[in-house]
Design an enzyme around this catalytic site. Sequence first.
Site, short mmCIF file in Angstrom:
data_model
loop_
_atom_site.label_atom_id
_atom_site.label_comp_id
_atom_site.label_asym_id
_atom_site.label_seq_id
_atom_site.Cartn_x
_atom_site.Cartn_y
_atom_site.Cartn_z
N CYS A 80 50.79 52.00 37.94
CA CYS A 80 51.47 51.52 36.39
C CYS A 80 52.13 52.23 35.46
CB CYS A 80 50.73 50.30 36.23
SG CYS A 80 49.89 49.56 37.26
N HIS A 108 49.34 48.79 28.28
CA HIS A 108 49.96 48.39 29.60
C HIS A 108 49.21 46.90 30.12
CE1 HIS A 108 49.85 47.33 33.60
NE2 HIS A 108 48.83 48.12 34.60
N ASN A 152 50.33 41.35 35.30
CA ASN A 152 50.73 42.86 35.75
C ASN A 152 52.28 42.71 36.08
OD1 ASN A 152 50.25 45.28 36.06
ND2 ASN A 152 48.23 45.48 36.72
O1 UT7 Z 1 47.07 48.09 36.84
C1 UT7 Z 1 45.54 48.12 37.26
C2 UT7 Z 1 45.75 47.28 37.86
N1 UT7 Z 1 44.84 46.16 38.73
C3 UT7 Z 1 43.53 46.22 37.24
O2 UT7 Z 1 43.84 46.05 36.13
C4 UT7 Z 1 42.60 45.51 37.44
C5 UT7 Z 1 42.01 45.66 36.60
N2 UT7 Z 1 40.03 44.02 37.04
C6 UT7 Z 1 40.58 43.19 36.06
O3 UT7 Z 1 41.59 42.87 36.01
C7 UT7 Z 1 38.86 42.38 36.58
O4 UT7 Z 1 37.99 43.50 37.92
C8 UT7 Z 1 39.46 40.89 37.36
C9 UT7 Z 1 40.78 40.46 36.78
C10 UT7 Z 1 40.35 41.84 39.10
C11 UT7 Z 1 38.30 40.64 38.17
O5 UT7 Z 1 37.72 40.29 36.89
P1 UT7 Z 1 35.59 40.65 37.17
O6 UT7 Z 1 35.47 39.95 35.56
O7 UT7 Z 1 35.55 42.46 37.40
O8 UT7 Z 1 35.22 40.13 38.55
P2 UT7 Z 1 34.39 40.86 39.41
O9 UT7 Z 1 35.27 41.12 40.35
O10 UT7 Z 1 33.63 41.07 38.83
O11 UT7 Z 1 34.42 39.03 40.12
C12 UT7 Z 1 33.27 38.33 39.52
C13 UT7 Z 1 33.80 36.94 40.00
C14 UT7 Z 1 32.88 37.58 42.42
O12 UT7 Z 1 32.29 36.68 42.94
P3 UT7 Z 1 30.62 36.55 43.18
O13 UT7 Z 1 30.53 37.39 44.07
O14 UT7 Z 1 30.60 36.93 42.27
O15 UT7 Z 1 30.25 35.67 43.83
C15 UT7 Z 1 34.36 37.10 43.01
O16 UT7 Z 1 34.49 36.78 44.06
O17 UT7 Z 1 34.73 36.47 40.62
C16 UT7 Z 1 35.30 36.32 42.01
N3 UT7 Z 1 36.90 35.69 42.19
C17 UT7 Z 1 37.31 35.42 41.95
N4 UT7 Z 1 36.78 33.34 41.25
C18 UT7 Z 1 37.29 32.55 41.50
C19 UT7 Z 1 37.51 37.40 42.32
N5 UT7 Z 1 38.98 36.97 41.97
C20 UT7 Z 1 38.71 35.23 41.73
C21 UT7 Z 1 39.27 34.38 41.73
N6 UT7 Z 1 39.01 33.08 41.34
N7 UT7 Z 1 40.59 34.30 41.74
#
Ligand code: UT7
Length: 334
Positions: free
Chosen positions: A114, A253, A283
Amino acid sequence: MNNKAGILGIGSYLPEKIIDNLYFEKTMDTSDEWIKTRTGISERRIANDNEATSDLATKAALKAIKCAKLKPENIDLVIVATATSDMVFPSTACIVQNNIGATKAAAFDMSAACSGFIYAMTVAKQFVENKVYQNVLVIGAEVLSRVLDYTDRTTSILFGDGAGAVVIGNVEFGGILSTYLGSDGSGKEFLNIPAGGSKLPASQNTIDNKLHTIKMAGNDVYKFAVRIMGDASLKALEMANLKTCNIDYLIPHQANIRIIEASAKRLKLNMDKVYVNLDKCGNMSAASIPVALDEAYRLGKIKKGDNVVLVGFGGGLTWGSSVVNWSIQGGKNE
Ligand code: UT7
């Protein structure tokens, strides 16, 4: 005489097909509400089956060359920043070079995920300011939909396809005041596509386990991003002898609205000074920054003389930032 390299022309291209959050709501355990509140994304553009990264890149490149009032044969070098090249080789840049008829140009790809566009822009600046090349075409282009696992709700909802391009050359006014790049390979496990390279070549096993798709430790990348976006922006400002109060506009970004808002806060900027298109585009990795920059310019949000901060982060881990003093006249209704 200003010896600085700057942006002579800019253009972008988005595929027509749109996938909204309702599509994911119907196909996996997620909701429009979760995606919007946790990421800021409502929809993303997806390439047609017959469109490869080079096709998107070619369309963006021709617009940027036209905007610079140049012809393809005036281009000396083509650099394509991408994580989704058409094939392992030849480079996507070679394919674009042929597509646009840049018959005098050298061409290569840049791999910095990215952050790739800022890396490529930095390389272009060296060639121009060292008088090796006059006009360098820098493109950020991705067809990420080809490397997503559409059964994985933690990654598939985040990404989209698109391309943005700039022509870098000597400018009479303003230009690229600073660029700052960084990397930390110890974070390679946080964000990668494990298979398809020399470490884990394609096999039945890699296909069965979907190892040719993006794997990400989202929360680890998130924490890194919140820290590095602010740090890198401040570093580029310092290198340009500027302060946060000198920022006219921020092009971050487009990974997550919460990361963007945290960066704006750190830079003491109101959100009306920050361009956001991830609600519509998701993204787009290396394409995010040049597409956002092109849209902001055409909407008249960036004017000649403005100090624009570009900042990004991504797989590697990598990061990059730049202060560009905007040198193109026009914009709105152009
Ligand atoms: O360009 C660089 C590429 N990457 C990025 O920029 C990603 C950067 N990271 C993020 O944007 C965030 O970490 C995410 C949007 C990917 C995830 O958000 P988060 O607030 O960090 O959530 P998390 O990974 O801590 O997950 C929280 C919960 C989990 O469930 P449990 O374990 O708490 O029960 C996940 O399984 O949210 C769950 N979850 C979802 N729920 C519904 C993860 N994805 C989803 C989804 N729908 N699509």
